[in-house]
Design a protein around this motif. Structure first.
Motif, short mmCIF file in Angstrom:
data_model
loop_
_atom_site.label_atom_id
_atom_site.label_comp_id
_atom_site.label_asym_id
_atom_site.label_seq_id
_atom_site.Cartn_x
_atom_site.Cartn_y
_atom_site.Cartn_z
N ALA A 1 0.85 -1.20 0.00
CA ALA A 1 0.00 0.00 0.00
C ALA A 1 0.88 1.24 0.00
CB ALA A 1 -0.88 -0.02 1.24
N ILE A 2 0.66 2.11 -0.99
CA ILE A 2 1.45 3.33 -1.06
C ILE A 2 0.51 4.53 -0.99
CG2 ILE A 2 3.12 4.65 -2.43
CD1 ILE A 2 4.12 2.05 -3.55
N ASP A 3 0.59 5.25 0.10
CA ASP A 3 -0.26 6.43 0.26
C ASP A 3 0.62 7.66 0.37
OD1 ASP A 3 -2.96 5.29 0.46
OD2 ASP A 3 -2.15 4.25 2.23
N GLY A 4 -0.02 8.80 0.20
CA GLY A 4 0.74 10.03 0.39
C GLY A 4 0.15 11.17 -0.40
N PHE A 5 0.86 12.28 -0.37
CA PHE A 5 0.39 13.51 -1.00
C PHE A 5 0.36 13.38 -2.52
CE2 PHE A 5 2.03 14.73 3.16
CZ PHE A 5 0.93 15.42 3.64
N SER A 6 -0.34 14.32 -3.16
CA SER A 6 -0.41 14.27 -4.62
C SER A 6 0.94 14.67 -5.23
CB SER A 6 -1.52 15.18 -5.14
OG SER A 6 -1.24 16.51 -4.79
N SER A 7 1.20 14.16 -6.42
CA SER A 7 2.42 14.47 -7.17
C SER A 7 3.71 14.18 -6.40
CB SER A 7 2.44 15.94 -7.62
OG SER A 7 1.31 16.22 -8.37
N CYS A 8 3.68 13.10 -5.64
CA CYS A 8 4.90 12.67 -4.92
C CYS A 8 5.66 11.64 -5.74
CB CYS A 8 4.51 11.97 -3.63
SG CYS A 8 4.52 13.02 -2.23
N GLY A 9 5.11 11.27 -6.87
CA GLY A 9 5.73 10.20 -7.65
C GLY A 9 5.27 8.83 -7.17
N LYS A 10 4.12 8.77 -6.53
CA LYS A 10 3.62 7.49 -6.01
C LYS A 10 3.42 6.48 -7.14
CE LYS A 10 -0.18 8.87 -3.98
NZ LYS A 10 -0.14 10.33 -4.19
N SER A 11 2.79 6.95 -8.22
CA SER A 11 2.47 6.02 -9.32
C SER A 11 3.73 5.49 -10.00
CB SER A 11 1.57 6.70 -10.36
OG SER A 11 0.36 7.03 -9.75
#
Ligand code: DC
Length: 232
Positions: free
Chosen positions: A13-23
């Motif tokens: 599970a990878i959560d966090g703020f937008s535009s953090c490079g999560k995808s």
């Protein structure tokens, strides 16, 4: 870099703020482990796009009951696109991958994702997609709500200015005419809205590990995560 895979398939599970490079990060991990990658933000964006195209969002105002009334007409599917090395998202059979990343959708998606019925529908779909494990899912509530039992939970964060610059580079590379100030404002507004909404606000799960990638390359992030996977 270590090449150890977990013995049994797990949920990451990878959560966090937008535009953090999560995808980008989630996609790289999935490719490495042979897992399915699911970008749950794309699902909230797809619903937002549909609402925009069907008049439930007018002049930037999200009309909640009208969005809810559209939900039973929306069928979301993913299909693997070898060119991107990831799955493209489809709404009622139409590929909407490009259309969901516009600033117009970005400006309305937080309000749409705050609607309880939208979350219930999408969370259920996400749980179904990860039922057999072997998935890397990125979003805001994956470790807290969708898969509270995920074997590995990562909470990603980065400096808002760095994030705005990354999204700006992404959009201008596609030919979108946007200003860096506008993007940074959108990033900060979405952080606030995502953290302060009543249902499933963005928060770090108690058992999540934090990854601040403000100054890290994707390779460094991969090294970091593979060490943690090997230690499971
Ligand atoms: O990751 P993203 O920027 O594409 O996400 C778009 C929006 O969707 C973001 O503003 C918050 C929302 N979202 C959410 O509420 N829950 C998720 N699991 C994923 C995204």
């Amino acid at each position: 870099m270590s090449d150890i895979k977990p013995h049994k398939k797990i949920v990451i599970a990878i959560d966090g703020f937008s535009s953090c490079g999560k995808s980008t990060f989630a996609k790289a991990i999935a490719a490495r482990l042979g897992y399915i990658f699911i970008d749950t933000g794309a699902m909230y964006r797809a619903v937002t796009l549909y609402a925009l195209e069907h008049g439930a969002i007018r002049s930037g105002i999200v009309h909640e009951e009208e969005v809810v009334a559209l939900l039973n007409q929306i069928s979301i599917t993913f299909r693997f696109n070898p060119e991107r090395g990831a799955s493209d998202i489809y709404v009622n059979g139409d590929r909407v991958e490009g259309k969901i990343r516009t600033i117009e959708v970005s400006n309305c998606v937080s309000a749409v994702s705050a609607i309880a019925e939208v979350r219930t529908m999408l969370v259920r779909m996400q749980q179904e997609m990860g039922r057999r494990r072997g998935v890397v899912m990125d979003g805001r509530d994956i470790g807290t709500v969708v898969f509270p039992d995920a074997e590995l939970k990562i909470f990603m964060t980065a400096d808002p200015h760095v994030r705005a610059q990354r999204r700006y580079d992404e959009l201008t590379a596609k030919g979108d005419r946007v200003s860096l100030e506008e993007i940074e404002q959108n990033v900060r507004d979405r952080d606030y809205q995502d953290m302060h909404r009543a249902i499933s606000p963005l928060r770090q799960a108690d058992d999540a590990i934090v990854l601040d990638n403000s100054t890290m390359t994707v390779e460094e992030q991969m090294e970091w995560v593979m060490e943690r996977i090997a230690a499971l």
